[in-house]
Every structure is written in structure tokens, then in C-alpha cells.
Enzyme design. Structure first.
Site, PDB file in Angstrom:
ATOM      1  N   GLU A 125       8.580  41.241  71.804  1.00  0.00           N
ATOM      2  CA  GLU A 125       7.813  40.319  70.967  1.00  0.00           C
ATOM      3  C   GLU A 125       8.184  40.436  69.488  1.00  0.00           C
ATOM      4  O   GLU A 125       7.412  40.049  68.614  1.00  0.00           O
ATOM      5  CB  GLU A 125       6.318  40.562  71.158  1.00  0.00           C
ATOM      6  CG  GLU A 125       5.833  40.311  72.577  1.00  0.00           C
ATOM      7  CD  GLU A 125       4.347  40.553  72.730  1.00  0.00           C
ATOM      8  OE1 GLU A 125       3.559  39.711  72.280  1.00  0.00           O
ATOM      9  OE2 GLU A 125       3.981  41.595  73.298  1.00  0.00           O
ATOM     10  N   SER A 161       2.547  38.087  75.353  1.00  0.00           N
ATOM     11  CA  SER A 161       3.111  36.763  75.074  1.00  0.00           C
ATOM     12  C   SER A 161       3.637  36.065  76.323  1.00  0.00           C
ATOM     13  O   SER A 161       4.551  35.253  76.248  1.00  0.00           O
ATOM     14  CB  SER A 161       4.222  36.853  74.009  1.00  0.00           C
ATOM     15  OG  SER A 161       3.701  37.224  72.770  1.00  0.00           O
ATOM     16  N   TYR A 215       4.349  29.397  71.447  1.00  0.00           N
ATOM     17  CA  TYR A 215       5.051  29.550  70.176  1.00  0.00           C
ATOM     18  C   TYR A 215       6.073  28.462  69.843  1.00  0.00           C
ATOM     19  O   TYR A 215       6.506  28.370  68.701  1.00  0.00           O
ATOM     20  CB  TYR A 215       5.773  30.911  70.151  1.00  0.00           C
ATOM     21  CG  TYR A 215       4.844  32.077  70.354  1.00  0.00           C
ATOM     22  CD1 TYR A 215       3.879  32.391  69.402  1.00  0.00           C
ATOM     23  CD2 TYR A 215       4.910  32.857  71.505  1.00  0.00           C
ATOM     24  CE1 TYR A 215       3.010  33.461  69.590  1.00  0.00           C
ATOM     25  CE2 TYR A 215       4.053  33.923  71.697  1.00  0.00           C
ATOM     26  CZ  TYR A 215       3.116  34.226  70.734  1.00  0.00           C
ATOM     27  OH  TYR A 215       2.258  35.269  70.924  1.00  0.00           O
ATOM     28  N   ARG A 241      -8.681  40.102  70.829  1.00  0.00           N
ATOM     29  CA  ARG A 241      -8.911  38.821  71.507  1.00  0.00           C
ATOM     30  C   ARG A 241      -9.045  39.070  72.999  1.00  0.00           C
ATOM     31  O   ARG A 241      -8.345  39.907  73.565  1.00  0.00           O
ATOM     32  CB  ARG A 241      -7.719  37.896  71.253  1.00  0.00           C
ATOM     33  CG  ARG A 241      -8.028  36.427  71.168  1.00  0.00           C
ATOM     34  CD  ARG A 241      -6.767  35.601  71.053  1.00  0.00           C
ATOM     35  NE  ARG A 241      -5.988  35.646  72.285  1.00  0.00           N
ATOM     36  CZ  ARG A 241      -4.680  35.846  72.334  1.00  0.00           C
ATOM     37  NH1 ARG A 241      -3.985  36.023  71.224  1.00  0.00           N
ATOM     38  NH2 ARG A 241      -4.062  35.867  73.498  1.00  0.00           N
ATOM     39  N   ASP A 285      -8.982  36.989  76.689  1.00  0.00           N
ATOM     40  CA  ASP A 285      -8.594  35.734  77.330  1.00  0.00           C
ATOM     41  C   ASP A 285      -9.295  35.583  78.673  1.00  0.00           C
ATOM     42  O   ASP A 285      -9.435  36.569  79.418  1.00  0.00           O
ATOM     43  CB  ASP A 285      -7.081  35.688  77.539  1.00  0.00           C
ATOM     44  CG  ASP A 285      -6.313  35.759  76.226  1.00  0.00           C
ATOM     45  OD1 ASP A 285      -6.895  35.411  75.182  1.00  0.00           O
ATOM     46  OD2 ASP A 285      -5.142  36.168  76.248  1.00  0.00           O
ATOM     47  N   GLU A 343      -7.286  39.245  80.265  1.00  0.00           N
ATOM     48  CA  GLU A 343      -6.766  40.417  79.563  1.00  0.00           C
ATOM     49  C   GLU A 343      -7.350  40.485  78.159  1.00  0.00           C
ATOM     50  O   GLU A 343      -7.981  39.536  77.689  1.00  0.00           O
ATOM     51  CB  GLU A 343      -5.242  40.366  79.483  1.00  0.00           C
ATOM     52  CG  GLU A 343      -4.710  39.156  78.734  1.00  0.00           C
ATOM     53  CD  GLU A 343      -3.192  39.128  78.707  1.00  0.00           C
ATOM     54  OE1 GLU A 343      -2.626  39.742  77.784  1.00  0.00           O
ATOM     55  OE2 GLU A 343      -2.579  38.483  79.585  1.00  0.00           O
ATOM     56  N   ASN A 397      -6.298  41.644  74.051  1.00  0.00           N
ATOM     57  CA  ASN A 397      -5.184  41.877  73.126  1.00  0.00           C
ATOM     58  C   ASN A 397      -5.715  42.599  71.895  1.00  0.00           C
ATOM     59  O   ASN A 397      -6.658  42.124  71.257  1.00  0.00           O
ATOM     60  CB  ASN A 397      -4.565  40.548  72.698  1.00  0.00           C
ATOM     61  CG  ASN A 397      -3.989  39.777  73.870  1.00  0.00           C
ATOM     62  OD1 ASN A 397      -2.843  39.958  74.236  1.00  0.00           O
ATOM     63  ND2 ASN A 397      -4.798  38.923  74.484  1.00  0.00           N
ATOM     64  N   GLY A 434      -1.502  37.647  67.846  1.00  0.00           N
ATOM     65  CA  GLY A 434      -0.621  36.969  66.912  1.00  0.00           C
ATOM     66  C   GLY A 434      -1.370  36.429  65.705  1.00  0.00           C
ATOM     67  O   GLY A 434      -2.539  36.048  65.794  1.00  0.00           O
TER      68      GLY A 434
END
Length: 315
Positions: free
Chosen positions: A23, A155, A221, A260, A262, A275, A277, A281
Site C-alpha cells: 500500500e 486496500s 483509489y 474505521r 467496515d 473488518e 482499519n 487512508g
């Protein structure tokens, strides 16, 4: 919710980004955006790329704290956090344990499952003893549509959606290129949501919509066709429920500071955790800045809030 901090109290800040993970490119974009924001707020901040110099150089440079903007392995998995603690340098986000657990999708799901938190059914494939002959039974058990995910990549790298035993075998073997352990997860057919956690508060949820097969690296992205909805369209009651669930899931992994969570919503309206994070990002297309904006927080003030997590003590 706007921060009440002076630039001086942070001292000299090393913004760590780049690194050697898969990443790296995303990290470079996140880190530069954060560095620019800190400069705009008068913070004495500078770039530090661990791919270019050893971590010990932080001591020689007189860094007072580190803002971690390294995504993936080496920055989000607890190893960097442990090194910084040994150097006695404060850093942003979750500690060693929370970072390591959240980075590992298998251990994340096992913890959530043990606590009775909603998460999709799954199986684990181990590269050392993977039996390709079991793919048919796995597909049948998990509903004949599954997501294949390397346990410790972010990602959406190495991920695939598959609909047959043969495709499952191929996807798992490809995922083994990234990790020894691979998560095979029941596919939840429905919209994907994400909830930002910032200093113990859940920000407004975001719903993502993409024409891609799933919300993959390109959709995140590169592709301009991905749509983001914030407010997400949930009722006030469901917004509270998803916020509470995300906070519970985040804390269950010993995560803190910022991050974060999800989730997917199935056709019956129920939410399932995917999951967490711990270093999300922070690019122009990233989700955390979108949630912060919906909460009335500018990007620059969001960055200060994240940097302020380095002021907390470590157990």
C-alpha cells in the site's frame, strides 16, 4: 468537536509515510495530504519514510512524536508501534495489540464471533495444509458465493469474489502470494457501509456504491464511478445502531484513538462486520475525511484530532 490544541504543544512531528508495503502508493498520498494540513496549522512537521532511513533516525532528529500514515504491513500491524514504544516516542492511533489484531482479518473475526458480534460465516485456508479438494464443500457451506481475502493485507489487495469450487481454488492460491493464511468469507449481498471512529465517537456512516464486482482497489483509489453517500440514507435509529456496533467492534479489538469499521448490510437489513482499519487512508478519495466533513470537521481539524491521539498515555 473542533480541536482545541496549539501547534506548539505537539513539538516536532515526524509524519511517517511511504514504507515498503503493498500500500506504499496510497500511503504516500495520505502522508503528503496530512503533512500539508499540519503545515497549514503551523505544526513543525516533516516527512519520514522508513523505506529510506532507519527508525532509529527519529531519535537523532529529535522527533517529539510520530503521526503514522503507513498503511498495511510494517505500519499498521503493531510492529512499528512496538518499535516506537521501545524508542519512547509517542505515536498516533492504536497500540501494539489493537494494531496487530485489527490487521489480521482471521483473528478479528474470531474475536467478534466469540463476543457474539454479527459477522459473516467463514473458513480459514492455511498455505501449509490447504486441500483443494475441500473447495466444493466450502462453497456449499458458505452459500456458493464467497469472498477470498489474504488475512493481513489492506486496500482490497489480493481479494476476489468467486462463485465456483474451481474459482475458489485459484483465488485461494493467488491469495497465498500475499499471506500464509487466507480468509474465505460468505458473500453478503447488499450495500457496504463504513463508520469512522474518532476519540471514542462514531462519525456519520458512509454508504459506498460501485459498478465493480466489489469495492476493490480500483474502486477505492482509481475509478471515478464509485459513489459515496454521507448521510448514508439510514434512519436515525439505524444510524445509532450501526454507530454503537462499530464502537463495540473497534474496542473489542483493543483499538483506540482513531480508525474505521467496515460493514455490509444484507437483504433483510441486518448488518455484518467486515473488518477494522487502524490507519485508514487520508487521500482526497478516502472515507474518513468524508465522514469528518459530514460531522462539521475540516480536513485540517481532522488531522489535528488524529495527531492529538499521540498525547494519550500507553498502558
Amino acid at each position: 468537536m473542533k480541536p482545541d490544541f496549539s501547534a506548539q504543544q505537539f513539538g516536532k512531528v515526524a509524519v511517517m509515510f511511504g514504507g515498503n508495503s503493498a500500500e506504499r502508493e496510497v500511503s504516500l498520498n495520505s502522508g503528503q495530504a496530512v503533512l500539508d494540513a499540519l503545515h497549514s496549522k503551523g505544526v513543525d512537521a516533516y516527512k519520514f519514510d522508513p523505506a529510506e532511513q532507519p527508525i532509529t533516525a527519529l531519535v537523532e532528529q529529535g522527533a517529539d512524536r510520530v503521526m503514522i500514515m503507513l498503511h498495511g504491513r510494517g505500519g499498521e500491524d503493531g510492529s512499528l508501534q512496538g518499535a516506537l514504544q521501545q524508542l519512547n516516542i509517542p505515536y498516533t492511533g492504536s497500540g501494539v495489540l489493537g494494531s496487530a489484531l485489527a490487521m489480521d482479518k482471521v483473528h478479528t473475526k474470531q474475536i467478534w464471533q466469540c463476543l457474539g458480534l454479527p459477522t459473516a460465516k467463514y473458513r480459514i485456508a492455511d498455505k501449509r495444509r490447504f486441500d483443494a479438494g475441500s473447495c466444493g464443500a466450502i462453497m456449499h457451506e458458505l452459500g456458493n458465493v464467497v469472498m477470498v481475502k489474504p488475512a493481513r493485507e489492506g486496500s482490497s489487495i489480493g481479494m476476489a469474489k468467486v462463485t465456483s469450487a474451481k474459482l475458489l481454488e485459484t483465488a485461494v492460491k493467488q491469495a497465498f502470494d500475499y499471506d500464509r493464511h487466507v480468509l474465505i468469507e460468505q458473500f453478503i449481498d447488499g450495500p457496504e457501509y463504513t463508520v469512522t471512529v474518532l476519540n471514542g465517537v462514531a462519525l456519520p456512516s458512509i454508504r459506498m456504491s460501485t459498478p465493480h464486482v466489489f469495492y476493490d482497489y480500483s474502486a477505492k483509489y482509481q475509478d471515478s464511478t464509485t459513489e459515496y453517500f454521507c448521510p448514508s440514507g439510514l434512519s436515525a435509529e439505524w444510524e445509532q445502531r450501526i454507530a454503537a456496533l462499530s464502537l463495540q467492534a473497534f474496542e473489542a479489538l483493543s483499538c483506540d484513538g482513531w480508525g474505521r469499521v467496515d460493514l455490509m448490510q444484507d437483504t433483510h437489513g441486518e448488518f455484518f462486520l467486515l473488518e477494522a482499519n487502524t490507519v485508514p487512508g487520508m487521500t482526497q478519495k478516502s472515507l474518513v475525511p468524508k465522514a469528518a466533513k459530514a460531522a462539521g470537521l475540516s480536513f485540517e481539524d481532522l488531522v489535528l484530532q488524529v495527531l492529538a491521539t499521540s498525547l494519550q498515555g500507553r498502558d
